[in-house]
Scaffold this motif. Sequence first.
Motif, PDB file in Angstrom:
ATOM      1  N   ASN A  83       0.889  -1.374   0.083  1.00 23.61           N
ATOM      2  CA  ASN A  83       0.159   0.063   0.174  1.00 23.61           C
ATOM      3  C   ASN A  83       0.980   1.160  -0.069  1.00 23.61           C
ATOM      4  O   ASN A  83       0.387   2.335   0.054  1.00 23.61           O
ATOM      5  N   PHE A  84       2.158   1.121  -0.221  1.00 20.29           N
ATOM      6  CA  PHE A  84       2.913   2.153  -0.290  1.00 20.29           C
ATOM      7  C   PHE A  84       3.004   2.766  -1.634  1.00 20.29           C
ATOM      8  O   PHE A  84       3.247   2.213  -2.749  1.00 20.29           O
ATOM      9  N   GLY A  85       2.810   4.084  -1.665  1.00 20.59           N
ATOM     10  CA  GLY A  85       2.785   4.936  -2.983  1.00 20.59           C
ATOM     11  C   GLY A  85       1.742   5.879  -3.401  1.00 20.59           C
ATOM     12  O   GLY A  85       0.556   5.747  -2.771  1.00 20.59           O
ATOM     13  N   ASP A 104     -10.060   2.865  -1.379  1.00 21.37           N
ATOM     14  CA  ASP A 104      -8.706   2.454  -1.357  1.00 21.37           C
ATOM     15  C   ASP A 104      -7.954   3.573  -0.430  1.00 21.37           C
ATOM     16  O   ASP A 104      -8.522   4.585  -0.258  1.00 21.37           O
ATOM     17  N   VAL A 105      -6.776   3.135   0.044  1.00 22.66           N
ATOM     18  CA  VAL A 105      -5.988   3.906   0.989  1.00 22.66           C
ATOM     19  C   VAL A 105      -4.621   3.352   0.557  1.00 22.66           C
ATOM     20  O   VAL A 105      -4.407   2.346   0.823  1.00 22.66           O
ATOM     21  N   THR A 106      -3.659   4.202   0.448  1.00 23.04           N
ATOM     22  CA  THR A 106      -2.329   4.266   0.329  1.00 23.04           C
ATOM     23  C   THR A 106      -1.483   5.258   1.180  1.00 23.04           C
ATOM     24  O   THR A 106      -2.001   6.252   1.533  1.00 23.04           O
ATOM     25  N   TYR A 153      -3.201   8.919   1.123  1.00 25.40           N
ATOM     26  CA  TYR A 153      -4.253   9.074   0.049  1.00 25.40           C
ATOM     27  C   TYR A 153      -5.377   8.280   0.195  1.00 25.40           C
ATOM     28  O   TYR A 153      -5.168   7.009   0.588  1.00 25.40           O
ATOM     29  N   ILE A 154      -6.455   8.794   0.067  1.00 23.94           N
ATOM     30  CA  ILE A 154      -7.644   7.894   0.085  1.00 23.94           C
ATOM     31  C   ILE A 154      -8.631   8.124  -1.058  1.00 23.94           C
ATOM     32  O   ILE A 154      -8.699   9.138  -1.775  1.00 23.94           O
ATOM     33  N   GLU A 155      -9.357   7.073  -1.400  1.00 22.50           N
ATOM     34  CA  GLU A 155     -10.376   7.093  -2.556  1.00 22.50           C
ATOM     35  C   GLU A 155     -11.706   6.804  -1.772  1.00 22.50           C
ATOM     36  O   GLU A 155     -11.792   5.382  -1.238  1.00 22.50           O
TER      37      GLU A 155
END
Length: 133
Positions: free
Chosen positions: A1-3, A36-38, A26-28
């Motif tokens: 989940n890095f990036g 999604d979460v990164t 970062y979230i969607e």
Amino acid sequence: NFGLLETKTSDAHGHNPLCGDTVTIYIEVDGTLIKDVTFEGKGCAISIASASLMTDILKGKQITEAQNLFDLFHSMVSEDSKDIDSYTQTEDLEKLNVLAGVRNYPMRVKCATLPWHAFNAAIAKGSKEVTTE
């Protein structure tokens, strides 16, 4: 989940000035669903591990579920009066339990909670930078 998350709907940056940890979450989000979460960042093993676990656990959760997990996680790593075993009732909290020992090192609590505070800021779409101070 890095990036970097190309499809992000929001992001927030966190900084721990005492030790230099930095993290950007970062979230969607689609409605109230976290699709999604990164994260990106640099820091100690505790902050990076916390960010990694958090991003893995929060994917597919409702925002209210994520906020409840933050509250439970924060209590788990910071409250001396709580029995750690009381937090292992769900699979998500069992995963997070590996960080419960930071409660014995108050300066490290900020490392563990930094990604979560940045996540909350991203959800709120308020401040683009949060700090542990």
